[in-house]
Every structure is written in C-alpha cells, then in structure tokens.
Write a protein that holds these residues in place. Structure first.
Motif, short mmCIF file in Angstrom:
data_model
loop_
_atom_site.label_atom_id
_atom_site.label_comp_id
_atom_site.label_asym_id
_atom_site.label_seq_id
_atom_site.Cartn_x
_atom_site.Cartn_y
_atom_site.Cartn_z
N TYR A 141 0.81 -1.21 0.00
CA TYR A 141 0.00 0.00 0.00
C TYR A 141 0.84 1.27 0.00
N GLY A 142 0.36 2.24 -0.75
CA GLY A 142 0.86 3.59 -0.60
C GLY A 142 0.14 4.21 0.58
N MET A 143 0.87 4.90 1.45
CA MET A 143 0.30 5.47 2.66
C MET A 143 0.55 6.97 2.69
N GLY A 144 -0.43 7.68 3.22
CA GLY A 144 -0.27 9.13 3.29
C GLY A 144 -0.80 9.71 4.57
N TRP A 145 -0.33 10.90 4.88
CA TRP A 145 -0.85 11.69 5.98
C TRP A 145 -1.39 13.00 5.42
N PHE A 146 -2.56 13.33 5.89
CA PHE A 146 -3.20 14.59 5.55
C PHE A 146 -3.59 15.30 6.84
N ARG A 147 -3.86 16.57 6.76
CA ARG A 147 -4.33 17.28 7.94
C ARG A 147 -5.39 18.30 7.56
N GLN A 148 -6.24 18.55 8.53
CA GLN A 148 -7.33 19.49 8.30
C GLN A 148 -7.49 20.38 9.52
N ALA A 149 -7.21 21.65 9.33
CA ALA A 149 -7.41 22.62 10.39
C ALA A 149 -8.87 23.06 10.39
N ASP A 193 0.74 24.02 12.60
CA ASP A 193 0.61 22.56 12.46
C ASP A 193 -0.63 22.03 13.17
N THR A 194 -1.30 22.90 13.91
CA THR A 194 -2.51 22.47 14.62
C THR A 194 -3.58 22.04 13.62
N ALA A 195 -4.05 20.81 13.78
CA ALA A 195 -5.03 20.24 12.86
C ALA A 195 -5.39 18.84 13.32
N VAL A 196 -6.41 18.30 12.67
CA VAL A 196 -6.68 16.86 12.79
C VAL A 196 -5.87 16.18 11.71
N TYR A 197 -5.11 15.19 12.09
CA TYR A 197 -4.25 14.47 11.17
C TYR A 197 -4.89 13.13 10.81
N PHE A 198 -4.96 12.89 9.51
CA PHE A 198 -5.58 11.68 8.99
C PHE A 198 -4.56 10.82 8.27
N GLY A 256 -8.82 10.01 12.25
CA GLY A 256 -8.10 11.24 12.56
C GLY A 256 -7.68 11.33 14.01
N THR A 257 -6.62 12.08 14.23
CA THR A 257 -6.14 12.34 15.58
C THR A 257 -5.78 13.82 15.68
N GLN A 258 -6.18 14.44 16.77
CA GLN A 258 -6.00 15.87 16.94
C GLN A 258 -4.59 16.20 17.41
N VAL A 259 -3.98 17.15 16.73
CA VAL A 259 -2.70 17.70 17.16
C VAL A 259 -2.91 19.19 17.40
N THR A 260 -2.62 19.62 18.60
CA THR A 260 -2.76 21.03 18.96
C THR A 260 -1.43 21.55 19.44
N VAL A 261 -0.96 22.60 18.79
CA VAL A 261 0.30 23.22 19.16
C VAL A 261 -0.01 24.58 19.78
N SER A 262 0.44 24.77 20.99
CA SER A 262 0.16 26.01 21.71
C SER A 262 1.44 26.79 21.96
N SER A 263 1.27 28.06 22.21
CA SER A 263 2.43 28.91 22.50
C SER A 263 2.61 29.07 24.00
#
Length: 123
Positions: free
Chosen positions: A32-40, A89-94, A116-123
């Motif tokens: 399989y070809g595998m990919g990562w996408f993200r959606q803010a 980079d904050t987004a849901v990653y698929f 999807g898994t949520q990634v949240t980057v804070s300051s």
C-alpha cells in the motif's frame, strides 16, 4: 477492506516533537501507498506527506525538513515524526491508504481513511 487507526495526537508547545502512528489491518499492507493529511478547523484537508510501498517519500513544502514519514511493514504501521512543531501545524491528522505501487499525493487517490487524531500546538 482496510481499517486505519491513528494514535499519538495531543497538546504540545511550539518547538516540541510528536510522533503519530497509523495501524492498518490487512495482509497486504506492504503493497500500500500510505499518506498523511491534515485538516485545520474551517479549512480544507491538505496533503502532508506520503510513502510508497518501496519507501519512497514526498513532503509538502510546509513540513519538509521537520516531519518524517516511515513505515514498518512487519507491524502494519506507518509513522509521522513531527519535530519543531509550529502553531500552524494544529489540525486533525488523517492517515490514508491505497493499494498501489505509485506514490499517491492527492486525497482523491486514496481509498481508505482513518478517523483522525488531533494535534494542537500552543504557545
């Protein structure tokens, strides 16, 4: 049928690192070809990176040099190592999969998606 389950998301600070995992079912994962996408929030789903069955990779310019995709066919798992994380980079990653020897770069090319898994980057 392939099922994909992402894990490893969370809340981190700017500059931190995080590793996402995507576990796949199916006996032909290695092909399989595998990919990562993200959606803010409020935005379209964007390509992040992809890896072919043979290990070839491609990255979006926004993550090049910071993110690394890899796969372990013995564990039916693909990883996304994210370093030097930024607020943007904050987004849901698929995670996505397609039974192909090519390197799919468009979301339209993928047949299977994780939840999807949520990634949240804070300051």
């Amino acid at each position: 049928q392939v099922q994909l389950v992402e894990s490893g998301g969370g809340l981190v600070q700017v500059g931190d690192s995080l590793r996402l995992s995507c576990a796949a079912s199916g006996r032909t994962f290695s092909s399989y070809g595998m990919g990562w996408f993200r959606q803010a929030t409020g935005k379209e789903r964007d390509f992040v990176t992809a890896i072919s069955w043979s290990g070839g990779t491609y990255y979006a310019d926004s993550v090049k040099g910071r993110f690394t995709i890899s796969r372990d066919n013995s564990k039916n798992t693909v990883y996304l190592q994210m370093n030097s994380l930024k607020l943007g980079d904050t987004a849901v990653y698929f995670c996505a999969a397609r039974d192909t020897t090519n390197l799919p770069l468009s979301s339209d090319e993928y047949d299977y998606w994780g939840q999807g898994t949520q990634v949240t980057v804070s300051s």
